[in-house]
Design a protein around this motif. Structure first.
Motif, PDB file in Angstrom:
ATOM      1  N   UNK A 243       0.369  -0.991   0.250  1.00 42.65           N
ATOM      2  CA  UNK A 243       0.119   0.129  -0.284  1.00 42.65           C
ATOM      3  C   UNK A 243       1.229   0.967   0.162  1.00 42.65           C
ATOM      4  N   UNK A 244       2.170   1.337   0.667  1.00 38.81           N
ATOM      5  CA  UNK A 244       3.417   2.494   1.031  1.00 38.81           C
ATOM      6  C   UNK A 244       2.847   2.989  -0.654  1.00 38.81           C
ATOM      7  N   UNK A 245       3.818   1.593  -1.152  1.00 35.81           N
ATOM      8  CA  UNK A 245       4.541   2.225  -2.299  1.00 35.81           C
ATOM      9  C   UNK A 245       4.168   2.172  -3.506  1.00 35.81           C
ATOM     10  N   UNK A 246       2.532   2.003  -4.106  1.00 37.04           N
ATOM     11  CA  UNK A 246       1.326   1.890  -3.805  1.00 37.04           C
ATOM     12  C   UNK A 246       1.446   3.569  -4.273  1.00 37.04           C
ATOM     13  N   UNK A 247       0.954   4.055  -3.055  1.00 34.03           N
ATOM     14  CA  UNK A 247       0.782   5.739  -2.744  1.00 34.03           C
ATOM     15  C   UNK A 247       1.833   6.882  -2.886  1.00 34.03           C
ATOM     16  N   UNK A 248       3.125   6.082  -3.259  1.00 33.21           N
ATOM     17  CA  UNK A 248       4.670   6.538  -3.281  1.00 33.21           C
ATOM     18  C   UNK A 248       4.657   6.514  -4.150  1.00 33.21           C
ATOM     19  N   UNK A 249       4.181   5.723  -5.720  1.00 32.41           N
ATOM     20  CA  UNK A 249       4.484   5.162  -7.191  1.00 32.41           C
ATOM     21  C   UNK A 249       2.819   6.742  -7.141  1.00 32.41           C
ATOM     22  N   UNK A 250       2.430   6.740  -6.785  1.00 28.52           N
ATOM     23  CA  UNK A 250       1.279   7.756  -7.869  1.00 28.52           C
ATOM     24  C   UNK A 250       1.190   9.234  -6.807  1.00 28.52           C
ATOM     25  N   UNK A 251       2.360   8.979  -6.276  1.00 27.48           N
ATOM     26  CA  UNK A 251       2.388  10.637  -5.742  1.00 27.48           C
ATOM     27  C   UNK A 251       3.587  10.656  -6.048  1.00 27.48           C
ATOM     28  N   UNK A 252       4.435  10.519  -6.979  1.00 23.78           N
ATOM     29  CA  UNK A 252       5.652   9.966  -7.615  1.00 23.78           C
ATOM     30  C   UNK A 252       4.913  10.309  -9.686  1.00 23.78           C
ATOM     31  N   UNK A 253       3.875  10.344  -9.731  1.00 23.00           N
ATOM     32  CA  UNK A 253       3.119  10.136 -11.256  1.00 23.00           C
ATOM     33  C   UNK A 253       2.647  11.869 -10.968  1.00 23.00           C
ATOM     34  N   UNK A 254       2.237  12.375  -9.996  1.00 23.87           N
ATOM     35  CA  UNK A 254       1.572  13.640  -9.835  1.00 23.87           C
ATOM     36  C   UNK A 254       2.544  15.016  -9.614  1.00 23.87           C
ATOM     37  N   UNK A 255       3.306  14.143  -8.793  1.00 25.28           N
ATOM     38  CA  UNK A 255       4.527  15.106  -8.444  1.00 25.28           C
ATOM     39  C   UNK A 255       5.542  15.484  -9.960  1.00 25.28           C
ATOM     40  N   UNK A 256       5.477  14.570 -10.563  1.00 26.67           N
ATOM     41  CA  UNK A 256       5.915  14.895 -11.998  1.00 26.67           C
ATOM     42  C   UNK A 256       5.397  15.559 -12.659  1.00 26.67           C
ATOM     43  N   UNK A 257       3.928  15.541 -12.870  1.00 22.00           N
ATOM     44  CA  UNK A 257       3.159  15.820 -13.614  1.00 22.00           C
ATOM     45  C   UNK A 257       3.406  17.786 -13.213  1.00 22.00           C
ATOM     46  N   UNK A 258       3.316  17.597 -12.192  1.00 23.06           N
ATOM     47  CA  UNK A 258       3.606  19.123 -11.565  1.00 23.06           C
ATOM     48  C   UNK A 258       4.609  19.741 -11.494  1.00 23.06           C
ATOM     49  N   UNK A 259       5.672  19.583 -11.471  1.00 21.83           N
ATOM     50  CA  UNK A 259       7.297  19.951 -12.451  1.00 21.83           C
ATOM     51  C   UNK A 259       6.944  19.933 -13.412  1.00 21.83           C
ATOM     52  N   UNK A 260       6.722  18.945 -13.661  1.00 22.00           N
ATOM     53  CA  UNK A 260       6.916  19.859 -15.886  1.00 22.00           C
ATOM     54  C   UNK A 260       5.062  20.569 -16.446  1.00 22.00           C
ATOM     55  N   UNK A 261       4.002  20.984 -15.388  1.00 24.15           N
ATOM     56  CA  UNK A 261       3.755  21.678 -15.660  1.00 24.15           C
ATOM     57  C   UNK A 261       4.540  23.062 -15.599  1.00 24.15           C
TER      58      UNK A 261
END
Length: 335
Positions: A243-261
């Motif tokens: 579960x922790x890994x799943x949250x970490x993965x989703x959070x990483x994608x979300x932050x990547x979207x934020x960074x690139x935007x």
């Protein structure tokens, strides 16, 4: 619209007459100087104001009949955003302590206003900030850095359940609000003052687009606070590693979207903005994985985890909205 023909005098000077009613309404006389400002769309602004100083605007509130501190606070914020440089708060009676507390909170939550005069039944606030001292890009960069670190620390809160770190994430949201209000204020001031727009080297369309992006970043910050609020509600005990890994993965994608935007915004990269929007689907799938794993947990844990997944998803989708705004703004100059 009045149509007037251009005349040529002296063989090289282009001349056009001014509307009589307009000139008389501003008390313009012979030999009075007028300012001419070329607008980004090619139109020409004619103004009597040639001082290029910020227009001073005053707002006065009689709080004798205002008994709700939250209402007064909203009125002060609205006045600040509207661009008033002086705010006076008066009462027929002695100002109650609740009003003075609202004034103190207002000055702490905004950038610029300070108390310059105070009596038993009045308080005068003056904005001491020069809009030219806070370029839009600097404000957006600061908001981005604060919000990004809020999300990184929110992940730490989920893993460590550190209450002090959770409090700090929530406190930093106030800084994001202050900066968003500042952008809103500067937007209103610039839309009312073409000279200021020229001195800051920003067009009207750029100002409006920047305000929209600032508002989106502020909303992303709100979801970081919701994340830590839901992390606080989780029962004692460690969460399963998957579960922790799943949250970490989703959070990483979300932050990547934020960074690139944000990168596409500062680099004016319309193609990267488009690529970024295409990645929102991957984030949605990652959040669905969190929801599926949360179903095996106790109801309270499952609800909190699903809410966290929702905040991560919304943050990524808002980042996609930033990229959409980048495309909307750049389409005229890049394609």
């Amino acid at each position: 619209m009045e149509i007037r023909k251009v005349q040529i005098t002296g063989g090289s000077s282009y001349v056009i007459t001014l509307p009589k009613d307009w000139a008389e309404s501003l008390k313009i006389k012979k030999n009075d100087p007028l300012g001419l400002v070329v607008q980004p769309d090619g139109t020409l602004l004619v103004t009597k104001d040639i001082t290029e100083v910020q227009v001073q605007r005053a707002k006065k509130f009689d709080v004798t009949a205002i008994h709700e501190p939250a209402f007064l606070f909203r009125l002060l914020i609205a006045s600040y955003i509207a661009g008033y440089t002086t705010i006076e708060i008066t009462s027929k009676n002695r100002l109650p302590a609740s009003v003075r507390m609202v004034v103190r909170d207002f000055t702490q939550m905004t950038i610029g206003p300070e108390v310059v005069e105070e009596t038993d039944n009045s308080v005068v606030l003056k904005d001491l900030l020069n809009p030219l001292e806070m370029p839009f890009n600097n404000t957006i960069k600061r908001m981005y850095v604060i919000v990004k670190n809020m999300y990184l620390d929110a992940m730490n809160v989920l893993e460590t359940r550190n209450p002090n770190l959770a409090d700090d994430v929530a406190a930093r949201d106030n800084d994001v609000d202050r900066l968003n209000w500042l952008v809103a204020r500067q937007t209103n001031i610039i839309l009312k003052n073409a000279n200021l727009s020229r001195k800051m080297a920003v067009s009207t369309s750029m100002v409006i687009n920047t305000y929209v992006i600032s508002r989106i970043i502020e909303r992303i910050g709100d979801h970081a606070v919701r994340w830590v609020d839901n992390a606080r509600k989780l029962p004692e005990g460690e969460l399963p590693e998957d579960l922790i890994e799943a949250v970490r993965k989703a959070s990483g994608i979300s932050l990547s979207l934020f960074d690139k935007s944000i990168v596409s915004y500062f680099q004016s990269d319309i193609r990267e903005a488009n690529k970024n929007i295409e990645q929102v689907g991957a984030l949605e799938r990652a959040c669905e994985e969190i929801n599926a794993l949360a179903m095996s947990q106790e109801p309270l844990t499952a609800i909190s985890l699903r809410n966290i997944a929702e905040s991560i998803r919304r943050a990524g989708e808002y980042s996609g909205d930033i990229s959409e705004n980048v495309i909307n703004y750049l389409v005229e100059s890049k394609i």
